[in-house]
Motif scaffolding. Structure first.
Motif, mmCIF file in Angstrom:
data_model
loop_
_atom_site.group_PDB
_atom_site.id
_atom_site.type_symbol
_atom_site.label_atom_id
_atom_site.label_comp_id
_atom_site.label_asym_id
_atom_site.label_seq_id
_atom_site.Cartn_x
_atom_site.Cartn_y
_atom_site.Cartn_z
ATOM 1 N N ILE A 110 0.327 -1.087 -0.368
ATOM 2 C CA ILE A 110 -0.004 -0.349 0.041
ATOM 3 C C ILE A 110 0.987 1.128 -0.369
ATOM 4 N N ARG A 111 0.841 2.031 -0.977
ATOM 5 C CA ARG A 111 1.160 3.296 -0.991
ATOM 6 C C ARG A 111 0.867 4.567 -0.661
ATOM 7 N N CYS A 112 0.887 5.108 0.273
ATOM 8 C CA CYS A 112 0.712 6.821 -0.287
ATOM 9 C C CYS A 112 0.786 8.114 -0.626
ATOM 10 N N ASP A 113 -0.459 8.118 -1.605
ATOM 11 C CA ASP A 113 -0.237 9.204 -3.123
ATOM 12 C C ASP A 113 -0.178 10.906 -2.575
ATOM 13 N N ALA A 114 -0.770 10.672 -1.773
ATOM 14 C CA ALA A 114 -0.628 11.643 -1.390
ATOM 15 C C ALA A 114 -0.201 11.991 0.205
ATOM 16 N N VAL A 115 0.344 13.368 0.143
ATOM 17 C CA VAL A 115 1.017 13.877 2.045
ATOM 18 C C VAL A 115 0.692 15.129 2.177
ATOM 19 N N ILE A 116 -0.492 15.174 3.391
ATOM 20 C CA ILE A 116 -0.704 15.961 3.452
ATOM 21 C C ILE A 116 -0.407 16.415 5.166
ATOM 22 N N VAL A 117 0.690 17.304 5.132
ATOM 23 C CA VAL A 117 1.930 17.896 6.183
ATOM 24 C C VAL A 117 0.697 18.562 6.876
ATOM 25 N N ASN A 118 -0.068 18.897 8.365
ATOM 26 C CA ASN A 118 -0.639 19.101 8.867
ATOM 27 C C ASN A 118 0.068 20.126 10.347
ATOM 28 N N ARG A 119 -0.147 21.493 10.167
ATOM 29 C CA ARG A 119 0.220 22.458 11.343
ATOM 30 C C ARG A 119 1.316 23.086 11.128
ATOM 31 N N VAL A 120 2.065 23.302 9.652
ATOM 32 C CA VAL A 120 3.649 23.745 9.122
ATOM 33 C C VAL A 120 2.360 25.829 9.693
ATOM 34 N N LEU A 121 4.031 25.760 10.511
ATOM 35 C CA LEU A 121 3.822 27.218 10.491
ATOM 36 C C LEU A 121 4.335 28.299 9.633
ATOM 37 N N SER A 122 2.611 29.178 9.292
ATOM 38 C CA SER A 122 2.969 29.587 8.367
ATOM 39 C C SER A 122 2.748 31.273 8.131
ATOM 40 N N LEU A 123 4.030 31.569 9.233
ATOM 41 C CA LEU A 123 4.713 32.848 9.352
ATOM 42 C C LEU A 123 5.620 32.250 8.219
ATOM 43 N N ASP A 124 5.530 34.200 7.514
ATOM 44 C CA ASP A 124 7.197 35.047 7.719
ATOM 45 C C ASP A 124 8.230 34.499 8.045
ATOM 46 N N VAL A 125 9.037 34.429 8.830
ATOM 47 C CA VAL A 125 9.811 35.140 9.378
ATOM 48 C C VAL A 125 10.990 35.093 8.912
ATOM 49 N N PRO A 126 11.897 36.481 9.403
ATOM 50 C CA PRO A 126 13.181 36.997 9.093
ATOM 51 C C PRO A 126 13.713 36.364 8.965
#
Lengths: 410, 304
Positions: free
Chosen positions: A284-300
């Motif tokens: 069984i292969r996972c054809d999709a990967v969903i990375v949840n809770r990614v910090l979405s701030l643009d930080v310097p």
């Protein structure tokens, strides 16, 4: 709508739709605590918004999510989830209840009501049922099989128990088939046959000692109950075998696809790779990967120069940022950059590990990668989950990896 | 030297039980107490934090006065059967048979019972030997599975009145209910789902399992870096464009996240009726023992 859209998603919501095209069953896999149930719900909403007639099967949702999806108190029954008017499809939610379902299944498969009652009332039935079937996992599949063959739905989204138990999910049909085909059930009627050819008196003596110890421990007439259950169950076994075969076929059908849901936590990559490796061995292969809770701030970048200060010193009308405050801002930015860096490393390791897995298999099609932002407060209401569904913009497959940042240690 | 104590760490998946377990081990071992860390779920995590390739079925040193071990249900059951059936050949044949697996599964809680009796063997070695550890820290299974594990002595011990397992379950039951010897740490993070689950789990552990509870643990709490008035200041600076927008955004993120977390910490306090112990967020992407000192220091205050 999404002020904090993840940097790495490009908002092409069509990619998810395209990926789901022709898919009848989507199984979401992943470790516990990554928001798998919420993610499964948001995928289901996204698909329903786009016109699919979706059923989502959830396992053990938090109370608030149960409220959010307006799940009925009665597990195992379909419930229509109210969607925004713009929805082109529909969404039904079902709560899995392994306990009630196994009884129902036995009743349905048993040739007579008497037999069904005898099985369900057997004192060791409940515990043995778990061993027969991988319990929760098997029951989830039973329900998926029902939902998938229901013409009222064209997509079934399945939320699974945490990863460690999800393996049982794929094992369950094989396990029950192996069990039914093995002679274990016959042996239960005469447990001393466990020892095969070792028919010596010593062997039998030792074994009956063990059985007696087990019986003393449980207060059950264990062996008698087991053997009567075994002979009753033998009558239901052929029907179970049919179901188990159908479930196994469904799991490997081309219209069934798997999505890996994970969070970029420090331990994330190791856990997930160990798990996907095992799933891979089952074909069984996972054809999709969903990375949840990614910090979405643009930080310097931490190496960036400190904040500019306006000339003019203390007496000006706009004195600029006090040194203490500006230092704290730099500290915050550095801490967030550290989180981002950690998340980036986890995702990178995940990619490398999954690529290595594909390479070992001789190369396969690129995966769909999606990232969902870490939201504060966490999305626990229907509008919030619907909003999250809107953010399921897909990253184009095989998108360029982030370039190593200049001047950073790796 | 100190009488041995059992510290149980539990909570919903993903709240950092392993990090808290390691931090407790860091704190107790550095305080001079010989400590054993016991992994029961999520194999590999604890080893990762401790920087060892893997944990074995036998305790092994991972630091000064610090040992670690993996407690596996199947292996514990195997050693229990081997203790019942002294002939290795027979016990192996028994363990390998499908029928035995079915019989074993028919006995409620037998795997858990076997795990607990292994735990007891570490807490109270047989004969005149002295316990090898002053503190044993159990990285217990996630919420849904820890209550069954800990209540096994009650469900099974009541009927298992005789035999070696019955004896060890009775002793384990005494351990699990003795406030002088045992403490359970229910871990949450400042998020709604984790707080709700922690409160539920504490109620079950207190009322049904009757394990003495430590104060609720709030893990991964963001630091407080700003006063409430700073928000307005940051917003006006952003409007004026005087400072890098991304810096302002970082500051506002901290401010708002802290605000959100505070409401969940209040809820944790309200729902449990106790003041939570706040453990600081670890920003360093390498979670390893020597980076956990701030966490260890924070939890040290409530360690028995």
């Amino acid at each position: 709508m999404s002020a904090k859209r993840s940097r790495t998603t490009n908002g092409d919501a069509g990619a998810l739709d395209a990926w789901l095209d022709g898919v009848r069953v989507l199984v979401c896999l992943g470790p516990g605590g990554v928001g798998k149930t919420t993610t499964a719900a948001s995928i289901a909403i996204a698909a329903a918004m786009a016109g699919r007639r979706v059923a989502v099967l959830t396992v053990d949702p938090a109370a608030r999510l149960k409220d959010a999806l307006d799940l009925p108190e009665l597990p195992g029954t379909l419930h229509r989830v109210p969607l925004p008017d713009s929805a082109r499809g529909s969404l039904d939610a079902v709560l899995l209840d392994a306990k009630g379902l196994f009884d129902a299944l036995v009743r349905r498969l048993a040739p007579s009501d008497d037999l069904a009652e005898r099985i369900v009332r057997n004192p060791v039935y409940r515990n043995v049922a778990g061993a027969f079937a991988g319990s929760d996992a098997y029951m989830a599949l039973e329900q998926v099989l029902d939902l998938a063959s229901d013409p009222g739905h064209d997509l079934v989204v399945v939320d699974t128990p945490p990863a460690s138990h999800a393996l049982e999910l794929f094992d369950a049909p094989q396990k029950i088939l192996a069990l039914l085909q093995s002679r274990a059930l016959e042996y239960l009627e005469d447990p001393t046959r466990i020892l095969g050819n070792a028919t010596s008196r010593i062997a039998r003596g030792v074994l009956s000692g063990v059985v007696m110890a087990l019986e003393r421990m449980t207060g059950l007439t264990l062996m008698r109950d087991l053997s009567s259950l075994a002979s009753d169950f033998a009558e239901v076994a052929p029907r179970f075998r049919e179901r188990a075969t159908a479930i196994r076929d469904l799991l490997h059908a081309p219209t069934t696809r798997y999505a890996l849901v994970t969070a970029p936590d420090p331990h994330g990559a190791d856990d997930v790779l160990a798990f996907t490796g095992e799933v891979d061995r089952l074909g069984i292969r996972c054809d999709a990967v969903i990375v949840n809770r990614v910090l979405s701030l643009d930080v310097p970048d931490a190496s960036a120069p400190p904040p500019r200060r306006r000339a003019g010193g203390s007496g000006g009308e706009r004195p600029g940022l006090p040194v203490a405050l500006s230092r704290r801002l730099v500290e915050c930015a550095a801490d967030l950059a550290a989180i981002s860096e950690g998340q980036r490393r986890v995702v990178e390791r995940l990619r490398e590990g999954l690529d290595a897995l594909d390479l070992a298999r001789g190369g396969t099609s690129p995966r769909l990668w999606l990232e969902l932002p870490a939201l504060r407060p966490a999305p626990v209401t229907l509008p919030a989950i619907t909003d999250l569904a809107g953010r399921l913009g897909a990253i184009p497959t095989e998108h360029p990896r982030p370039a190593p940042r200049a001047g950073r240690r790796s | 030297m100190s009488d041995p104590r059992l510290l149980i760490v539990t909570g919903k998946g993903g709240v950092g039980k392993t990090t808290v377990t390691a931090a407790i081990g860091r704190a107790t071992s550095r305080a001079g107490l010989r400590t054993l860390l016991v992994e029961t779920a999520s194999p590999g995590r604890l080893a990762n934090v401790l920087r060892v390739p893997s944990l074995e079925a036998e305790p092994r040193p991972v630091g000064e006065r610090l040992d670690a071990v993996a407690l596996d249900a199947d292996r514990a059951l195997a050693s229990f059967v081997q203790s019942l059936v002294p002939l290795r050949l027979l016990s192996n044949a028994l363990l390998a048979s499908d029928t035995f697996r079915i019989v074993a599964a028919a006995v409620p809680g037998i795997a858990e019972a076997a795990m607990l009796s292994q735990l007891l063997a570490w807490l109270e070695p047989r004969g005149l030997r002295r316990p090898a550890w002053d503190r044993i820290v159990l990285d217990a299974p996630a919420s849904g599975h820890s209550a069954p594990l800990l209540s096994t002595p009650e469900t099974l011990g009541g009927i298992a009145s005789v035999g070696p397992l019955g004896t060890s379950l009775r002793r384990m039951s005494e351990w699990l209910r003795d406030p002088a010897r045992t403490r359970a740490f229910v871990v949450a993070i400042p998020e709604a789902w984790a707080v709700a689950e922690a409160a539920e789990l504490r109620a079950v552990l207190r009322d049904e399992v009757r394990v003495p509870l430590a104060p609720p643990i709030a893990n991964a709490v963001f630091p407080r870096r700003f006063a409430a008035a700073d928000e307005e200041r940051l917003l006006s600076e952003r409007a004026a464009g005087s400072v890098d927008d991304r810096l302002i955004a970082a500051g506002l993120y901290f401010l708002r996240r802290r605000g959100d977390e505070k409401s969940h910490l209040r809820e944790l306090r309200r729902a449990t009726g106790e003041i939570p112990v706040e453990l600081p967020f670890v920003f360093d992407p390498d979670v390893r023992l020597d980076r956990l000192d701030p966490v260890a220091a924070a939890i040290a205050e409530v360690l028995p």
